[in-house]
Design a protein around this motif. Sequence first.
Motif, short mmCIF file in Angstrom:
data_model
loop_
_atom_site.label_atom_id
_atom_site.label_comp_id
_atom_site.label_asym_id
_atom_site.label_seq_id
_atom_site.Cartn_x
_atom_site.Cartn_y
_atom_site.Cartn_z
N ALA A 253 -13.69 -0.98 -7.71
CA ALA A 253 -12.91 -0.73 -9.03
C ALA A 253 -13.63 -0.16 -10.29
O ALA A 253 -13.08 0.67 -10.86
N ALA A 254 -14.69 -0.76 -10.52
CA ALA A 254 -15.68 -0.30 -11.70
C ALA A 254 -15.99 1.40 -11.36
O ALA A 254 -16.46 1.81 -12.57
N ARG A 255 -16.10 1.87 -10.17
CA ARG A 255 -16.09 3.05 -10.04
C ARG A 255 -15.20 4.10 -10.03
O ARG A 255 -15.25 5.28 -9.75
N CYS A 256 -13.79 3.44 -10.43
CA CYS A 256 -12.58 4.12 -10.31
C CYS A 256 -11.79 4.21 -11.68
O CYS A 256 -12.33 3.46 -12.57
N CYS A 257 -10.99 5.11 -11.75
CA CYS A 257 -10.04 5.02 -12.91
C CYS A 257 -8.49 5.18 -12.24
O CYS A 257 -8.59 5.81 -11.19
N PHE A 258 -7.62 4.73 -12.93
CA PHE A 258 -6.25 4.58 -12.36
C PHE A 258 -5.14 5.20 -12.97
O PHE A 258 -5.07 4.88 -14.34
N ALA B 93 -2.18 7.68 -4.04
CA ALA B 93 -3.28 6.74 -3.53
C ALA B 93 -2.73 5.42 -2.96
O ALA B 93 -3.32 4.68 -2.27
N GLY B 94 -1.37 4.94 -3.27
CA GLY B 94 -1.03 3.62 -2.97
C GLY B 94 -1.94 2.60 -3.40
O GLY B 94 -2.37 2.57 -4.43
N VAL B 95 -2.16 1.76 -2.35
CA VAL B 95 -3.14 0.63 -2.62
C VAL B 95 -4.50 1.02 -2.61
O VAL B 95 -5.16 0.28 -3.16
N GLY B 96 -5.09 2.38 -2.51
CA GLY B 96 -6.04 2.71 -2.54
C GLY B 96 -7.09 2.71 -1.18
O GLY B 96 -8.39 2.80 -1.30
N ARG B 97 -6.28 2.63 -0.15
CA ARG B 97 -6.80 2.66 1.21
C ARG B 97 -7.84 3.61 1.55
O ARG B 97 -9.05 3.51 1.89
N LEU B 98 -7.56 5.10 1.17
CA LEU B 98 -8.21 6.16 1.40
C LEU B 98 -9.71 6.03 0.44
O LEU B 98 -10.71 6.64 0.85
N LEU C 15 -7.66 7.38 -8.95
CA LEU C 15 -6.56 6.94 -8.07
C LEU C 15 -5.21 7.44 -8.77
O LEU C 15 -5.27 6.73 -9.93
N VAL C 16 -4.53 8.40 -8.16
CA VAL C 16 -3.18 8.68 -9.00
C VAL C 16 -2.09 8.18 -8.14
O VAL C 16 -1.82 8.66 -6.91
N GLU C 17 -1.19 7.28 -8.61
CA GLU C 17 -0.15 6.63 -7.99
C GLU C 17 1.02 6.45 -8.64
O GLU C 17 1.01 6.08 -9.99
#
Length: 219
Positions: free
Chosen positions: A95-100, A56-61, A75-77
């Motif tokens: 970010a609240a809709r994401c996990c990292f 995912a890098g910085v999360g651009r996509l 996001l897997v980075e």
Amino acid sequence: GYNGNNDDEAMIGDGGGISDGEDGLDFLDRYLASNKSNGDSGCKPRRFDHAVDLGAGVGRLTKLVLLKRYGEVRLVEGDEGWSKRSRVYLGRKRAARCCFTNRRLDDLTKSEVGNWDSADLMWIQWTLQYLIDVDVINCLRILSDGLREGSGILIVKENRPYGTQREDRFKMDTPSGEHERYDITRNDSHHRLLFQKAGLKVNFMERGEETNTYALSVL
């Protein structure tokens, strides 16, 4: 990353980050529309709950594509710094809709992916080029177990030979070469062979100026 002038450019090194995201969203919408119009009665209804951004890098996509169509994104980075930066780049609401997940793709295990929420979509872009063939196959096999049964799709976008490069063979860069990194540019038939060996089929494909983009599902 390639250290562009801002976060949108960071993972590609030039000003094409926004337009690439727009192209990605258009590709996804075209595929979903095409798939729906085909009326395949053997497919389960498409869901838009969970997506996974791999490499995912910085999360651009995630920002420009996935969160616009899916409720939640993982996001897997592999780089811890980029993984931390993505939280800032996305902003609090996104970010609240994401996990990292701070993890290299070639280190993922079947049991780890099995613990994720079943993915309606997984997206891999400009990442498989850094893996040798056997690791690409193993990685795709493991990831396919995380797709929602009967309806999950995997999007792969990678560079292809273009210009003066021969299209009937792959091209490999090494750290001692011009770009000072290891990566493999594969042609269409090479990618399709890897997908087949990983138990995936190509449902939809578009050829770009320098890239091929595929929509895959489990055989």
